[in-house]
Write an enzyme that holds these catalytic residues in place. Structure first.
Site, short mmCIF file in Angstrom:
data_model
loop_
_atom_site.label_atom_id
_atom_site.label_comp_id
_atom_site.label_asym_id
_atom_site.label_seq_id
_atom_site.Cartn_x
_atom_site.Cartn_y
_atom_site.Cartn_z
N ARG A 37 38.25 29.01 43.15
CA ARG A 37 38.57 30.43 44.84
C ARG A 37 39.63 29.89 44.04
O ARG A 37 40.55 29.43 43.76
CB ARG A 37 38.28 28.92 45.45
CG ARG A 37 36.77 29.23 45.46
CD ARG A 37 35.73 30.56 46.60
NE ARG A 37 34.59 30.12 46.70
CZ ARG A 37 33.77 31.03 45.55
NH1 ARG A 37 34.17 31.53 44.86
NH2 ARG A 37 32.74 30.85 46.15
N GLU B 204 41.52 37.63 48.92
CA GLU B 204 40.45 38.95 48.19
C GLU B 204 39.82 39.48 49.13
O GLU B 204 39.69 38.67 49.94
CB GLU B 204 40.02 38.21 46.87
CG GLU B 204 38.61 37.20 48.19
CD GLU B 204 38.40 36.56 46.44
OE1 GLU B 204 38.45 36.40 44.85
OE2 GLU B 204 37.29 36.65 46.94
N HIS C 158 36.14 39.36 41.39
CA HIS C 158 35.45 38.35 41.31
C HIS C 158 34.17 38.80 40.80
O HIS C 158 33.04 38.65 42.26
CB HIS C 158 35.21 38.05 43.01
CG HIS C 158 34.86 37.03 43.69
ND1 HIS C 158 35.23 35.41 44.78
CD2 HIS C 158 33.85 35.88 43.52
CE1 HIS C 158 34.43 34.63 44.66
NE2 HIS C 158 33.63 34.83 43.56
#
Ligand code: NAP
Length: 315
Positions: A234, A263, A281
């Protein structure tokens, strides 16, 4: 004729196949455009199961609007966006999709590690821009085989990353909140000591308040000017301002990030950094694994509705 009561609500779309299947099996009610808890329609009041994702999560306000809710089935393994405490207070069970994505996320960690160390993205650009032809040889890079791999978070994904390191004849070290004697490698009870020891530090622990900015300026300094940081966990775990400064000033050798703190927005300062490799991601984003994750969510929904248990409850 009376309408069947709504048993399942779905907060966000997961894929056309999954969304269709959830409607076909359970007549699920989509809440896709319901961005606030006050938008939840009255028909959702009878729903026993909420389907969400690690990205969309759920909060107290939403479950307060679902008085019959018994279980939340989330697509994805991270639970930093799921209000587990609010669910526990109401006795609502919560599941995620562990295990089925470990291999793909570990593969991506290795793809990033190799890409940064061996300058793969830069070399690709070098050839395509005609610089190989015009300027000749490409700058030397860093050997991966035989080096030291540090893992922050030796859990399911961390272990899959460590397993792959055997093929590269690497020594392994790791930092968790406690030692896991069954895990491969040497345990470091301080993250800075692990960073000081290793050549590559791969972040694979959960996000959330407990791990926020765990990788700070001090850890980056310890990793050093030849060190490489990889993050497939993360964005919140890394102090991005400290990372930007470390990369800019040569305090850190390079980085590969699949996740960003804000993000999908990238810090503008990252744009020109060629010793930084970014991916959007995509740790679990293969057709095979995403399909397995969908099947596991469906199996959890089915297990709850049929037997009142979840197959993969969040620990
Ligand atoms: P996991 O099996 O729960 O492993 C997490 C590990 O982190 C555990 O071994 C835990 O050990 C350690 N840990 C927890 N808190 C820590 C802390 N404060 N300091 C140091 N270590 C800590 O989880 P997983 O399935 O491997 O997944 C890890 C994370 O990867 C997920 O939470 C998710 O955010 C991320 N992820 C990203 C993608 C992607 O697409 N990029 C895909 C899937 C997952 P201790 O309890 O002993 O500390």
């Amino acid at each position: 004729m009376t309408m069947a009561q709504c048993e399942v609500v779905q907060l966000v779309s997961i894929s056309p196949r999954f969304d269709t299947e959830l409607v076909r099996r359970y007549g699920a009610l989509p809440l896709f455009d319901k961005h606030s808890a006050t938008d939840v329609p009255p028909e959702a009041g009878t729903a026993r199961v909420l389907v969400t994702t690690a990205r969309a999560g759920f909060d107290r306000g939403l479950i307060d609007r679902l008085p019959a809710l018994q279980a939340v089935c989330s697509w994805g393994v991270g639970y930093d966006t799921l209000d587990i405490d609010a669910a526990a207070e109401r006795g609502i069970a919560v599941s995620n999709t562990p295990d089925v994505l470990d291999d793909c996320v570990a593969d991506l960690a290795w793809a990033l590690l190799l890409a940064v160390a061996r300058k793969v993205a830069q070399a690709d650009h070098y050839v395509k821009a005609g610089r190989w032809r015009d300027m000749g040889g490409f700058p030397q890079a860093m050997r991966v085989s035989g080096k030291r791999l540090g893992i922050l978070g030796m859990g399911r994904i961390g272990r899959a990353i460590a397993k792959r390191a055997a093929g590269f004849s690497m020594d392994i070290g790791y930092h968790n909140r406690r030692a896991h004697p069954e895990a491969a490698g040497r345990y470091f009870d301080k993250l800075t000591d692990l960073a000081d020891w290793c050549d590559f530090l791969v972040v694979a622990c959960p996000g959330g308040p407990q791990t926020r900015h765990l990788v700070d300026a001090q850890v980056l300094r310890a990793l050093g000017s030849e060190g490489i940081l990889i993050n497939i966990a993360r964005g919140s775990i890394i102090d991005e301002q400290a990372l930007e400064a470390a990369l800019r000033d040569g305090v850190l050798g390079g980085a590969g990030l699949d996740v960003l703190e804000s993000e999908p927005v990238m810090p503008a300062s990252f744009r020109g950094m060629d010793h930084l490799v970014l991916t959007p991601h995509i740790g679990s984003a293969t057709r095979d694994t995403r399909g397995d994750m969908e099947d596991l969510v469906l199996a959890n929904v089915e297990a709850w509705l049929a037997k009142g248990c979840l197959l993969t409850p969040v620990r």
